[in-house]
Design a protein around this motif. Structure first.
Motif, PDB file in Angstrom:
ATOM      1  N   ARG A 114      42.569 -10.066   8.479  1.00  0.00           N
ATOM      2  CA  ARG A 114      42.458 -10.311  10.070  1.00  0.00           C
ATOM      3  C   ARG A 114      41.629  -9.422  10.770  1.00  0.00           C
ATOM      4  O   ARG A 114      41.153  -9.790  11.674  1.00  0.00           O
ATOM      5  N   VAL A 115      41.580  -8.099  10.351  1.00  0.00           N
ATOM      6  CA  VAL A 115      40.758  -7.093  10.741  1.00  0.00           C
ATOM      7  C   VAL A 115      39.381  -7.574  10.821  1.00  0.00           C
ATOM      8  O   VAL A 115      38.427  -7.414  11.640  1.00  0.00           O
ATOM      9  N   GLY A 116      38.934  -8.168   9.590  1.00  0.00           N
ATOM     10  CA  GLY A 116      37.335  -8.684   9.544  1.00  0.00           C
ATOM     11  C   GLY A 116      37.182  -9.673  10.426  1.00  0.00           C
ATOM     12  O   GLY A 116      36.138  -9.882  10.959  1.00  0.00           O
ATOM     13  N   ARG A 117      38.021 -10.616  10.610  1.00  0.00           N
ATOM     14  CA  ARG A 117      37.990 -11.750  11.528  1.00  0.00           C
ATOM     15  C   ARG A 117      37.742 -11.413  12.987  1.00  0.00           C
ATOM     16  O   ARG A 117      37.183 -11.837  13.890  1.00  0.00           O
ATOM     17  N   THR A 118      38.313 -10.093  13.360  1.00  0.00           N
ATOM     18  CA  THR A 118      38.330  -9.615  14.566  1.00  0.00           C
ATOM     19  C   THR A 118      36.807  -8.897  14.796  1.00  0.00           C
ATOM     20  O   THR A 118      36.289  -9.161  15.873  1.00  0.00           O
ATOM     21  N   LEU A 119      36.394  -8.341  13.776  1.00  0.00           N
ATOM     22  CA  LEU A 119      35.120  -7.845  13.699  1.00  0.00           C
ATOM     23  C   LEU A 119      34.209  -8.849  13.812  1.00  0.00           C
ATOM     24  O   LEU A 119      33.114  -9.079  14.535  1.00  0.00           O
ATOM     25  N   ALA A 120      34.175 -10.001  13.250  1.00  0.00           N
ATOM     26  CA  ALA A 120      33.304 -11.300  13.118  1.00  0.00           C
ATOM     27  C   ALA A 120      33.148 -11.709  14.402  1.00  0.00           C
ATOM     28  O   ALA A 120      32.197 -12.414  14.859  1.00  0.00           O
ATOM     29  N   ALA A 121      34.226 -11.630  15.373  1.00  0.00           N
ATOM     30  CA  ALA A 121      34.340 -12.372  16.498  1.00  0.00           C
ATOM     31  C   ALA A 121      33.690 -11.430  17.712  1.00  0.00           C
ATOM     32  O   ALA A 121      33.291 -12.123  18.880  1.00  0.00           O
ATOM     33  N   LEU A 122      33.434 -10.397  17.234  1.00  0.00           N
ATOM     34  CA  LEU A 122      32.798  -9.535  18.620  1.00  0.00           C
ATOM     35  C   LEU A 122      31.279  -9.894  18.388  1.00  0.00           C
ATOM     36  O   LEU A 122      30.766 -10.503  17.641  1.00  0.00           O
ATOM     37  N   SER A 123      30.655  -9.879  19.741  1.00  0.00           N
ATOM     38  CA  SER A 123      29.335 -10.246  20.204  1.00  0.00           C
ATOM     39  C   SER A 123      28.572  -9.171  19.362  1.00  0.00           C
ATOM     40  O   SER A 123      28.856  -8.092  19.074  1.00  0.00           O
ATOM     41  N   ASP A 124      27.186  -9.641  19.169  1.00  0.00           N
ATOM     42  CA  ASP A 124      26.257  -8.785  18.577  1.00  0.00           C
ATOM     43  C   ASP A 124      26.160  -7.133  18.910  1.00  0.00           C
ATOM     44  O   ASP A 124      26.292  -6.097  17.938  1.00  0.00           O
ATOM     45  N   PRO A 125      26.148  -6.952  20.433  1.00  0.00           N
ATOM     46  CA  PRO A 125      26.134  -5.439  20.580  1.00  0.00           C
ATOM     47  C   PRO A 125      27.145  -4.848  20.307  1.00  0.00           C
ATOM     48  O   PRO A 125      27.123  -3.851  19.841  1.00  0.00           O
ATOM     49  N   TYR A 126      28.401  -5.429  20.523  1.00  0.00           N
ATOM     50  CA  TYR A 126      29.547  -4.721  20.199  1.00  0.00           C
ATOM     51  C   TYR A 126      29.717  -4.359  18.341  1.00  0.00           C
ATOM     52  O   TYR A 126      30.066  -3.488  18.151  1.00  0.00           O
ATOM     53  N   ARG A 127      29.418  -5.344  17.637  1.00  0.00           N
ATOM     54  CA  ARG A 127      29.353  -5.318  16.400  1.00  0.00           C
ATOM     55  C   ARG A 127      28.544  -4.241  15.912  1.00  0.00           C
ATOM     56  O   ARG A 127      28.627  -3.470  15.015  1.00  0.00           O
ATOM     57  N   THR A 128      27.363  -4.489  16.517  1.00  0.00           N
ATOM     58  CA  THR A 128      26.228  -3.355  15.952  1.00  0.00           C
ATOM     59  C   THR A 128      26.571  -1.917  16.300  1.00  0.00           C
ATOM     60  O   THR A 128      26.501  -0.828  15.595  1.00  0.00           O
ATOM     61  N   LEU A 129      27.416  -1.626  17.663  1.00  0.00           N
ATOM     62  CA  LEU A 129      27.772  -0.408  17.985  1.00  0.00           C
ATOM     63  C   LEU A 129      29.088   0.155  17.023  1.00  0.00           C
ATOM     64  O   LEU A 129      29.043   1.343  16.375  1.00  0.00           O
ATOM     65  N   VAL A 130      29.871  -0.736  16.588  1.00  0.00           N
ATOM     66  CA  VAL A 130      30.934  -0.465  15.401  1.00  0.00           C
ATOM     67  C   VAL A 130      30.346  -0.078  14.299  1.00  0.00           C
ATOM     68  O   VAL A 130      30.725   0.989  13.596  1.00  0.00           O
ATOM     69  N   GLY A 131      29.171  -0.810  13.835  1.00  0.00           N
ATOM     70  CA  GLY A 131      28.671  -0.152  12.400  1.00  0.00           C
ATOM     71  C   GLY A 131      28.049   1.001  12.623  1.00  0.00           C
ATOM     72  O   GLY A 131      27.968   1.856  11.547  1.00  0.00           O
ATOM     73  N   ASP A 132      27.174   1.388  13.757  1.00  0.00           N
ATOM     74  CA  ASP A 132      26.757   2.688  13.975  1.00  0.00           C
ATOM     75  C   ASP A 132      27.534   3.540  14.089  1.00  0.00           C
ATOM     76  O   ASP A 132      27.246   4.633  13.635  1.00  0.00           O
ATOM     77  N   LEU A 133      28.908   3.561  14.812  1.00  0.00           N
ATOM     78  CA  LEU A 133      29.665   4.537  14.908  1.00  0.00           C
ATOM     79  C   LEU A 133      30.440   4.688  13.487  1.00  0.00           C
ATOM     80  O   LEU A 133      30.755   5.805  13.035  1.00  0.00           O
ATOM     81  N   CYS A 134      30.224   3.801  12.654  1.00  0.00           N
ATOM     82  CA  CYS A 134      30.995   3.952  11.380  1.00  0.00           C
ATOM     83  C   CYS A 134      30.105   4.876  10.314  1.00  0.00           C
ATOM     84  O   CYS A 134      30.793   5.752   9.492  1.00  0.00           O
ATOM     85  N   ARG A 135      28.866   4.632  10.796  1.00  0.00           N
ATOM     86  CA  ARG A 135      27.752   5.380   9.935  1.00  0.00           C
ATOM     87  C   ARG A 135      27.636   6.869  10.492  1.00  0.00           C
ATOM     88  O   ARG A 135      27.179   7.530   9.653  1.00  0.00           O
TER      89      ARG A 135
END
Length: 443
Positions: free
Chosen positions: A360-381
């Motif tokens: 379910r969390v994966g679906r939430t991430l997949a539903a984010l638009s590109d800028p938000y998904r990119t930011l989450v990835g950058d913050l995780c790294r």
């Protein structure tokens, strides 16, 4: 769809105001239009529908029946209700209030005292008529709604409860009484299904039966993107005492919506005073169900506080992690959480809700638009668990207002939470989100 309340079948027991409103809504008239057609004042129509006027003159009943274009049977029913007064309506009212109750939660609520108090105060006072509780899957939206609905019902407000496809099954349903089915009909109507001519008269019966007081409609676990604001406006306009409590993963984003962001439970950095945090109390309640033989000592409480902080106080993650105490001790569980907590997000017993948390969390991430998904990835790294608004400005190169909106959107989606570990107003990406992001990146 035909829903009827008990003891409302015969003309002698049907409340007068309910009949007038039912027939008016059936043919799509407003109170003003009915007043114009019947040559009776709007105030008189309003008083009759609210039950303030119980014994209208025979001529008044005739004019209303003519304006409503009633046939012989409906006209006789209206005349009988005008002669019958309100004694039968009182019996229906008491029965309706008793039956219009929310489902019963399976477990006591731990924490959330402040959040529940705010929702109850706003809906109970009528200060807000549309409250939407949003947050990451498993954060406790349904449990908060159950507690708020129970308190509102205890205060005398009838509650109509509908469970959507996204609702967690952690409560005992209200059975097959007409009122729960009416809540489902309201949900279908707001979702674009059903016709107002069928639903509104039935809802008018309920409002009349409970004396015209406020009524709470709970739509738990619904897709707000499928709801029709025009139909909501009609419901709120026709029934001034109606209040809606909605839980979902996204806000409705309509006028008048009170957006309520539900974060994970309080889980401060482990210190000498953090063992009474809400997340710790929640984890201990889960521990007692799995291992009632364990009486936590000082070291055990320190381990629990660390686990709760590492898992960000997310209730579903804590419940799944606690289930693993059936096969390991606290110190081992802490070691697993410290090295790789992702496997713990699947409930040991194969619980259908816990085992789907990462999905379910994966679906939430997949539903984010590109800028938000990119930011989450950058913050995780990025190094370090906590970040500030200024860090997002440096990381993205965007303006301060743009970064503020980015962070707000991530908060609404529940993928980050506020944090004050460093003594400043910061944020951190939830552990369950980091695990889901890593799993996505590995594919």
């Amino acid at each position: 769809m035909t829903l009827t309340l008990p003891q409302q079948d015969s003309p002698a027991t049907a409340p007068l105001g309910s009949l007038i409103r039912r027939h008016r809504l059936r043919i799509g008239l407003t109170q003003r239009e009915l007043a114009d057609l019947s040559t009776i004042s709007v105030r008189a129509i309003r008083d009759l529908e609210k039950g303030k006027a119980q014994r209208p003159r025979t001529e008044t009943v005739r004019l209303i029946a003519d304006a409503l274009r009633l046939g012989p049977r409906s006209r006789t029913e209206l005349e009988a209700a005008a002669r019958g007064g309100s004694r039968a309506g009182d019996a229906v009212r008491r029965l309706s209030v008793e039956r219009a109750a929310p489902p019963v939660p399976l477990y006591p609520q731990v924490g959330r005292e402040a959040e529940t108090g705010v929702v109850v105060e706003e809906l109970g006072s009528g200060a807000e008529r549309l409250v939407t509780v949003v947050g990451l899957s498993g954060v406790g939206k349904t449990r908060l709604a159950l507690e708020a609905a129970a308190r509102l019902h205890d205060a005398g407000l009838p509650v109509l409860w509908h469970s959507g496809d996204g609702a967690a099954a952690d409560c005992l349903g209200a059975g097959e009484d007409p009122l729960p089915r009416l809540a489902d009909a309201c949900a279908r109507f707001l979702g674009g299904g059903g016709e107002a001519g069928n639903l509104l008269p039935e809802l008018a019966d309920v409002v009349e039966a409970i004396g015209g007081q406020g009524t709470v409609l709970v739509l738990d676990g619904v897709d707000t993107g499928s709801l029709d604001f025009g139909r909501l406006s009609r419901l709120l306009r026709e029934f001034p005492g109606l209040r809606l409590l909605i839980t979902g993963e996204r806000p409705w984003n309509v006028p008048g919506e009170r957006l309520f962001l539900l974060s994970p439970l309080e889980a401060p950095a482990p210190t000498a005073g953090s063992t009474d945090a809400a997340a710790v109390r929640f984890f201990l309640s889960q521990l007692r169900r799995v291992r009632p033989d364990i009486v936590p000592d000082e070291q055990a409480l320190a381990d629990v506080a660390w686990i709760c902080h590492r898992l960000d106080g997310h209730p579903a993650a804590l419940e799944a992690a606690a289930s693993w105490l059936a096969v390991c001790d606290l110190s081992t569980l802490r070691d697993i959480v410290e090295s790789d907590p992702a496997p713990l997000f699947d409930h040991l017993a194969g619980d259908p809700h816990g085992s789907r948390l990462q999905e379910r969390v994966g679906r939430t991430l997949a539903a984010l638009s590109d800028p938000y998904r990119t930011l989450v990835g950058d913050l995780c790294r990025a190094a370090g668990g906590e970040f500030l608004l200024q860090d997002v400005v440096r990381l993205t190169g965007r303006t301060l207002p743009e970064c503020g909106r980015l962070i707000r959107e991530l908060l609404i989606n529940g993928v980050i939470r506020s944090s004050a570990d460093s003594g400043r107003s910061g944020f951190r990406v939830l552990c369950v989100v980091r695990a889901a992001a890593d799993a996505t990146a590995a594919v």
